[in-house]
Design an enzyme around this catalytic site. Structure first.
Site, mmCIF file in Angstrom:
data_model
loop_
_atom_site.group_PDB
_atom_site.id
_atom_site.type_symbol
_atom_site.label_atom_id
_atom_site.label_comp_id
_atom_site.label_asym_id
_atom_site.label_seq_id
_atom_site.Cartn_x
_atom_site.Cartn_y
_atom_site.Cartn_z
ATOM 1 N N THR A 266 -1.278 0.682 -10.621
ATOM 2 C CA THR A 266 -2.471 0.009 -10.091
ATOM 3 C C THR A 266 -3.257 0.920 -9.156
ATOM 4 O OG1 THR A 266 -3.232 -2.111 -9.184
ATOM 5 C CG2 THR A 266 -1.435 -0.995 -8.012
ATOM 6 N N GLU B 289 0.824 -1.208 0.000
ATOM 7 C CA GLU B 289 0.000 0.000 0.000
ATOM 8 C C GLU B 289 0.859 1.260 0.000
ATOM 9 O OE1 GLU B 289 -3.058 0.127 -0.518
ATOM 10 O OE2 GLU B 289 -3.860 -1.839 -0.015
ATOM 11 N N GLU C 55 -12.125 -0.528 -10.048
ATOM 12 C CA GLU C 55 -11.691 -1.467 -11.094
ATOM 13 C C GLU C 55 -12.657 -1.584 -12.262
ATOM 14 O OE1 GLU C 55 -9.201 -2.183 -7.645
ATOM 15 O OE2 GLU C 55 -11.389 -2.049 -7.856
ATOM 16 N N ASP D 147 -4.354 -10.238 -8.225
ATOM 17 C CA ASP D 147 -4.746 -9.398 -9.361
ATOM 18 C C ASP D 147 -3.623 -8.583 -9.994
ATOM 19 O OD1 ASP D 147 -4.621 -7.982 -6.989
ATOM 20 O OD2 ASP D 147 -6.437 -6.812 -7.318
ATOM 21 N N GLU E 224 -18.145 -7.170 -2.874
ATOM 22 C CA GLU E 224 -16.806 -7.758 -2.853
ATOM 23 C C GLU E 224 -16.825 -9.193 -3.382
ATOM 24 O OE1 GLU E 224 -13.608 -5.737 -1.083
ATOM 25 O OE2 GLU E 224 -14.899 -5.215 -2.762
#
Length: 628
Positions: free
Chosen positions: A469, A125, A379, A265, A358
């Site tokens: 990302t 993160e 996304e 991912d 989710e």
């Protein structure tokens, strides 16, 4: 087994669901209301207002804490206590052309931010949100060509980024090269830190750290993150699948569920994007194998499931919201048709609930228990933007309009936008992730600005951009993208010998320089392949970046094997049997079939074109070159 009948019924429902969505996706687009160019401009302006509603809410009520509590109009520290949301929002401010806010934010961060703090933070993160935010803003603020250069700016953000990255380097000190999940910014890795990390956590660091290496001329950052990717890929299964969690000391998979969603991912995402940004074909080789395996074992048209990485047995028929980035990645790879079908299926879940939960169970056709929330994820919006850019199909503007309506009526709070804790009841939670400003509204704004006649840094700026990302803008500048290009083609810049005054690079000199670099580099073996690196970790790589070490000359074209130092190495058994006598012709052919050489895509330009392309064609079968 006792549950065999239930499993059979679930699989039957799953198959019927596939059929339903295939039929729905084939309906004519004329059924859509359609978004006019005038409405597109209004929607773009509405998204801009959404950004400032949330950004002003943060600055007025939460700054300099990390994130906003938009319902109670308060702030909270969630990552490291260093104005996370402001850092994550910097390049969005620049994208919107807000010079005043961008300048004041950069100046405040340069004067006040420091990382010499006793905080244990997530490596993943912190890299994608903070390091990426600082680097992107630095590249915009320091360059006249962006139109957003700050006259007083003197690399303060770059210096902060380098300091932060060095504080995260201890996390990479593991036997596998795969980093720990967390690191203390003052003391390094705690002795009790978990040795288990996710595949995405270890494999989604290459862009930010790689850009930093090229901006600072220090290869260590790019080297450690590339080693982490190699460490993960070296432990793939025979099916070329990777699991979700791994022990960074032993290299053993602790969770062998393979998929394209949670915990994995962005590992796929950064393989392709690292190639596109840096031109390092090793990432492309890995991506091609990983993508082919995903499409063979995970793809159940139009959905994706999770399987055991060793056997490919389905373990989880679940649509995970993080899977929604995949159609956008497929656009970058030039694989449009499955992207269109999968996006239609994913969006049908959004239409049903107003948001994507989710988890959505493909067997029961219901929200998965315990996975009912929607934390403002970007996304699906991201994939919508890329598909519209590639196809110009107006259906994606309809999708974007529906998403804006959902956010405005379901998530808008007094000071920002709230998490949705239950997509069925639309109950809200008093929290707003920083990525809402870094990604969610950014992709929505780009979608409708593109439809309105684009006027922004990404579409009309001086460079092509790769989105991290976290949605941060990383430009393909010569310093970042062409650092490896010396002596790779006729007329390139060549490494200058210290004892020569010639301003051209002879064929023998170039070959010698390349061979010296190859001999000096380390050798790493993965399966039956040996990568003898002309890698970014070589000292020659650093020298090649420095303009003072370059001259313009005529360089020889290097073969693929010479340029990348990649050669096929037969197995030990094959070498042993062939050492006594040459094999017959037919045997040699069989060996070649069993150990195939590496195969590149038929036209690498196709990927480059798709990455930055887009035109007015609506035919999803258009070639990537046509979409440029």
């Amino acid at each position: 087994m006792a549950g065999g009948g239930a499993i059979h019924r679930s699989l039957l429902l799953y198959s019927l669901l596939q059929l339903v969505f295939i039929l729905l996706s084939s309906l004519p687009t004329a059924l859509a209301d359609g978004v006019s160019s005038v409405e597109a401009k209004h929607l773009r302006d509405e998204v801009r207002e959404m950004f400032y509603h949330a950004f002003d809410g943060y600055m007025n009520n939460a700054f300099p804490l990390d994130e906003l509590r938009p319902l109670s109009c308060q702030g909270e520290d969630t990552l490291g206590g260093y104005a996370l949301t402001l850092i994550d929002s910097l390049d969005t401010l620049a994208l919107l052309g807000d010079r005043e806010r961008f300048t004041s934010s950069v100046e405040w961060i340069g004067k006040n931010l420091q990382f010499d703090i006793n905080k244990t933070v997530s490596v993943f993160e912190t890299s994608i949100r903070v390091l990426g935010g600082l680097l992107s803003a630095h590249l915009i603020a320091s360059d006249y060509a962006t139109g957003m250069r700050i006259p007083s700016y003197d690399n303060q953000l770059l210096n902060l980024a380098e300091d932060l990255a060095r504080r995260m380097l201890p996390a990479f000190d593991t036997p596998t090269g795969i980093p720990f999940g967390s690191v203390n910014l003052l003391y390094g890795v705690d002795e009790h830190e978990s040795k288990i990390t996710s595949t995405a956590g270890g494999g989604t660091l290459t862009l930010e750290f790689g850009v930093l290496s090229r901006l600072t001329n220090d290869p260590i950052f790019e080297q450690v993150t590339k080693n982490a990717v190699r460490g993960l890929w070296a432990r793939r299964s025979r099916l070329n699948l990777v699991g979700a969690h791994i022990n960074v000391f032993t290299g053993e998979w602790t969770q062998k569920d393979a998929g394209i969603g949670t915990s994995i991912d962005s590992f796929y995402e950064y393989l392709l994007k690292a190639y596109l940004l840096f031109g390092d074909e090793e990432y492309l080789f890995i991506f091609q194998e990983a993508y082919a395996a995903a499409m063979q074992y995970l793809y159940n048209d139009p959905w994706y499931v999770e399987v055991n990485m060793d056997s490919a047995a389905i373990v989880w028929p679940l649509f995970n919201s993080l899977q929604a980035f995949w159609p956008g990645l497929q656009v970058l790879a030039g694989d449009i048709d499955p992207a269109v079908r999968t996006h239609a299926a994913f969006f049908s879940v959004w239409k049903r609930y107003g948001f994507t939960p989710e988890g959505f169970n493909l067997a029961t056709l219901n929200v998965q228990s315990g996975q009912k929330s929607y934390p403002l994820r970007p996304e699906l919006i991201e994939s919508t933007y890329w598909l519209f850019k590639a196809t110009r199909d107006p259906r994606y503007l309809d999708v974007g309009r529906d998403m804006i309506a959902s956010l405005q009526y379901g998530a808008r709070c007094p000071c920002g936008y709230c998490h949705i804790t239950d997509v069925e009841s639309h109950q809200i939670e008093d929290h707003m992730e920083s990525f809402f400003l870094a990604e969610t509204v950014k992709y929505l704004w780009l979608l409708f600005d593109l439809a309105s006649g684009p006027d922004n840094l990404v579409e009309n700026g001086p460079y092509k951009y790769i989105f991290s990302t976290e949605g941060h803008l990383l430009p393909a500048t010569p310093q970042i993208s062409l650092a490896r290009e010396h002596c790779s083609y006729f007329g390139a810049y060549c490494k200058k010998s210290s004892d020569t005054k010639q301003e051209s690079c002879s064929k023998s000199e170039a070959s010698m320089n390349f061979q010296e670099a190859a001999n000096a580099s380390s050798t790493s073996s993965y399966g039956s392949w040996v990568h003898r690196g002309y890698s970014s970790s070589d000292s020659s790589f650093l020298e090649s970046i420095n303009p003072s070490g370059l001259i313009k000359g005529v360089c020889p074209g290097l073969s693929h094997g010479q340029r990348y130092g990649i050669s096929y190495v037969a197995s030990t058994e094959t070498i042993h049997t062939q050492s006594s006598s040459p094999a017959p012709e037919d045997k040699r052919e069989n060996n070649a079939a069993e150990n195939p050489p590496l195969v590149l895509v038929s036209d690498i330009r196709a990927i480059n074109a798709m990455t930055f392309g887009g035109n007015d064609h609506h035919d999803q079968k258009s070639s990537p070159e046509e979409l440029e």
